[in-house]
Design an enzyme around this catalytic site. Structure first.
Site, mmCIF file in Angstrom:
data_model
loop_
_atom_site.group_PDB
_atom_site.id
_atom_site.type_symbol
_atom_site.label_atom_id
_atom_site.label_comp_id
_atom_site.label_asym_id
_atom_site.label_seq_id
_atom_site.Cartn_x
_atom_site.Cartn_y
_atom_site.Cartn_z
ATOM 1 N N SER A 6 0.756 -1.051 -0.150
ATOM 2 C CA SER A 6 -0.025 -0.086 -0.020
ATOM 3 C C SER A 6 0.835 1.282 -0.111
ATOM 4 O O SER A 6 2.025 1.000 0.457
ATOM 5 C CB SER A 6 -0.916 0.018 1.450
ATOM 6 N N GLU A 8 1.226 5.666 0.740
ATOM 7 C CA GLU A 8 0.722 6.604 1.516
ATOM 8 C C GLU A 8 1.192 7.923 0.736
ATOM 9 O O GLU A 8 2.256 8.277 0.513
ATOM 10 C CB GLU A 8 1.335 6.562 2.884
ATOM 11 N N ASP A 99 -0.993 14.967 15.853
ATOM 12 C CA ASP A 99 -0.053 15.829 16.593
ATOM 13 C C ASP A 99 -0.347 17.353 16.430
ATOM 14 O O ASP A 99 -0.831 17.827 15.305
ATOM 15 C CB ASP A 99 1.379 15.684 16.019
ATOM 16 N N PHE A 206 12.355 14.422 10.115
ATOM 17 C CA PHE A 206 11.264 13.541 10.450
ATOM 18 C C PHE A 206 11.509 12.658 11.677
ATOM 19 O O PHE A 206 10.737 12.257 12.517
ATOM 20 C CB PHE A 206 10.855 12.613 9.388
ATOM 21 N N HIS A 256 3.873 -1.223 3.567
ATOM 22 C CA HIS A 256 3.218 0.052 3.418
ATOM 23 C C HIS A 256 4.326 1.068 3.230
ATOM 24 O O HIS A 256 5.297 1.543 3.925
ATOM 25 C CB HIS A 256 2.421 0.675 4.625
HETATM 26 P P1 FAD Z 1 -2.084 7.103 20.130
HETATM 27 O O1 FAD Z 1 -2.347 5.632 19.948
HETATM 28 O O2 FAD Z 1 -3.255 7.813 20.798
HETATM 29 O O3 FAD Z 1 -0.838 7.057 21.013
HETATM 30 C C1 FAD Z 1 -0.145 8.428 21.147
HETATM 31 C C2 FAD Z 1 0.657 8.367 22.690
HETATM 32 O O4 FAD Z 1 -0.045 8.186 23.576
HETATM 33 C C3 FAD Z 1 1.709 6.965 22.794
HETATM 34 O O5 FAD Z 1 2.587 7.491 23.568
HETATM 35 C C4 FAD Z 1 0.729 6.177 23.599
HETATM 36 O O6 FAD Z 1 1.578 5.158 24.319
HETATM 37 C C5 FAD Z 1 -0.079 7.123 24.488
HETATM 38 N N1 FAD Z 1 -1.242 6.750 25.019
HETATM 39 C C6 FAD Z 1 -2.198 5.950 24.335
HETATM 40 N N2 FAD Z 1 -3.531 5.804 25.314
HETATM 41 C C7 FAD Z 1 -3.220 6.163 26.417
HETATM 42 C C8 FAD Z 1 -3.785 6.480 27.599
HETATM 43 N N3 FAD Z 1 -4.867 6.162 27.735
HETATM 44 N N4 FAD Z 1 -3.170 7.089 28.589
HETATM 45 C C9 FAD Z 1 -2.012 7.583 28.461
HETATM 46 N N5 FAD Z 1 -1.244 7.403 27.289
HETATM 47 C C10 FAD Z 1 -1.951 7.167 26.272
HETATM 48 N N6 FAD Z 1 -0.378 12.286 12.016
HETATM 49 C C11 FAD Z 1 -1.155 12.985 11.543
HETATM 50 O O7 FAD Z 1 -1.405 14.038 12.040
HETATM 51 N N7 FAD Z 1 -1.806 12.823 10.268
HETATM 52 C C12 FAD Z 1 -1.675 11.569 9.594
HETATM 53 O O8 FAD Z 1 -2.273 11.381 8.530
HETATM 54 C C13 FAD Z 1 -0.894 10.734 10.133
HETATM 55 N N8 FAD Z 1 -0.697 9.432 9.516
HETATM 56 C C14 FAD Z 1 0.113 8.441 10.120
HETATM 57 C C15 FAD Z 1 0.198 7.213 9.522
HETATM 58 C C16 FAD Z 1 0.984 6.310 10.319
HETATM 59 C C17 FAD Z 1 1.161 4.747 9.589
HETATM 60 C C18 FAD Z 1 1.814 6.518 11.618
HETATM 61 C C19 FAD Z 1 2.774 5.463 12.152
HETATM 62 C C20 FAD Z 1 1.477 7.875 12.091
HETATM 63 C C21 FAD Z 1 0.827 8.979 11.466
HETATM 64 N N9 FAD Z 1 0.680 10.184 11.832
HETATM 65 C C22 FAD Z 1 -0.175 11.008 11.535
HETATM 66 C C23 FAD Z 1 1.398 10.323 13.200
HETATM 67 C C24 FAD Z 1 0.631 10.181 14.415
HETATM 68 O O9 FAD Z 1 -0.456 11.061 14.687
HETATM 69 C C25 FAD Z 1 1.558 10.453 15.589
HETATM 70 O O10 FAD Z 1 2.525 9.523 15.676
HETATM 71 C C26 FAD Z 1 0.854 10.714 16.955
HETATM 72 O O11 FAD Z 1 2.058 11.150 17.924
HETATM 73 C C27 FAD Z 1 0.321 9.368 17.464
HETATM 74 O O12 FAD Z 1 -0.749 9.094 17.032
HETATM 75 P P2 FAD Z 1 -1.236 7.594 17.494
HETATM 76 O O13 FAD Z 1 -2.557 7.227 16.642
HETATM 77 O O14 FAD Z 1 -0.284 6.522 17.416
HETATM 78 O O15 FAD Z 1 -1.540 7.675 18.985
#
Ligand code: FAD
Length: 277
Positions: A6, A8, A99, A206, A256
């Site tokens: 896939s 991105e 973020d 990055f 990916h």
């Molecule tokens: P989460 O899964 O919520 O985790 C974030 C942090 O919070 C982690 O440190 C986790 O351990 C902690 N955490 C989770 N749950 C809890 C809880 N209940 N209590 C305390 N701590 C907790 N960013 C964008 O803005 N746009 C995009 O399109 C985008 N695409 C991405 C695609 C991929 C494949 C990846 C790997 C990243 C992408 N990102 C994108 C970046 C991503 O948004 C960041 O890495 C962000 O910091 C974390 O997102 P997450 O969904 O992993 O967060």
């Protein structure tokens, strides 16, 4: 059999960017991708452009997966986006926390991706195939690797179908991560995210932000090349192809690619991997 791949993209800002992405897509389409995904800017800043790119991909006959991030969105905003995607027949989402731009404080309804996954399941049932992010080298804000894994499991239990990892250059980080997930009973496919090496300064920037490690030996060699882009890309091609080979040989369910809207290096990697057109 070809592994599933896939690709991105980020949503282009200019007409030239849209045209260039069309060309990129045309080239990558020959690799028969499972889907093309389109990122979502912090705070919904790319909402319309993400939608435009997704609909264009879909109109070309490919599966399009919009990314959706919750950090500064309200429930109403997310629901309206979901309804819009459903009305266009979109069936796959990459669901993230996102973020915030530095200095901003979140005003949204979703502090973590797991909450957004749960909300999407509550409102749309099984309509969407949900992909979430995973971090073989641990998310940079996590208190510990164990804590990050625990949160990853919460996200999976909330209803994720598959995960895509942050990029990394050490295959063992991926295999160790997958083994730990299996021990915790996480059974969804975890697909490695692969970042081709296009440009050292950009990669270093990055990696600083997202916590992906560039191994010291690789960093030093890339630094040495400076402006010698041809040598840098040749090394990058060797390193990333080797990484992909190891990942596939070790059982990764697919690849990916983070394309940065370019096709050249990925086409070279695919050729070396013997991916059939
Ligand atoms: P989460 O899964 O919520 O985790 C974030 C942090 O919070 C982690 O440190 C986790 O351990 C902690 N955490 C989770 N749950 C809890 C809880 N209940 N209590 C305390 N701590 C907790 N960013 C964008 O803005 N746009 C995009 O399109 C985008 N695409 C991405 C695609 C991929 C494949 C990846 C790997 C990243 C992408 N990102 C994108 C970046 C991503 O948004 C960041 O890495 C962000 O910091 C974390 O997102 P997450 O969904 O992993 O967060």
């Amino acid at each position: 059999m070809n592994p599933e791949v896939s690709f991105e993209f980020f949503p282009p800002k200019t007409v030239e960017g849209v045209l260039k992405l069309r060309e990129t897509r045309k080239k990558l389409a020959s690799l028969n991708p499972k889907f093309f995904s389109v990122t979502f800017g912090a705070g919904g800043s790319t909402r319309d452009r993400t939608m435009d790119a997704v609909l264009e991909i879909q109109a070309e006959g490919f599966e399009a997966a919009p990314h959706i991030s919750g950090i500064s969105s309200s429930k109403e905003e997310i629901l309206s986006l979901l309804t819009n995607y459903q009305s266009h027949g979109i069936r796959r989402l990459v669901v993230l926390r996102g973020d915030l731009p530095s200095g901003e404080v979140s005003s949204g309804d979703f502090a973590y991706a797991s909450q957004l996954v749960a909300f999407i399941r509550e409102k749309t049932g099984d309509w969407f195939q949900i992909e979430v992010a995973a971090y073989p080298e641990t998310h940079p804000e996590a208190r510990s690797a164990a804590n990050d894994l625990k949160h990853f499991k919460t996200k999976v239990d909330a209803g994720a179908n598959a995960a895509i990892t942050q990029y990394f250059y050490n295959a063992d980080a991926f295999f160790q991560f997958v083994a730990q997930c299996q021990k915790m009973g996480i059974e969804i496919p975890i697909v490695p995210g692969v970042m081709p090496i296009y440009n050292y300064t950009q990669l270093a920037r990055f990696s600083n932000v997202c916590g992906a490690e560039i191994p010291r030996w690789l960093r030093l060699r890339l630094e040495d090349y400076g402006d010698d882009v041809a040598s840098l890309r040749a090394l990058g091609l060797d390193v990333v192809t080797d990484l992909c080979e190891k990942l596939l040989a070790g059982g990764a369910p697919g690849l990916h690619f983070y394309t940065l809207n370019q096709s050249g290096i990925i086409s070279n990697i695919a050729e070396r991997l013997g991916l059939k057109k």
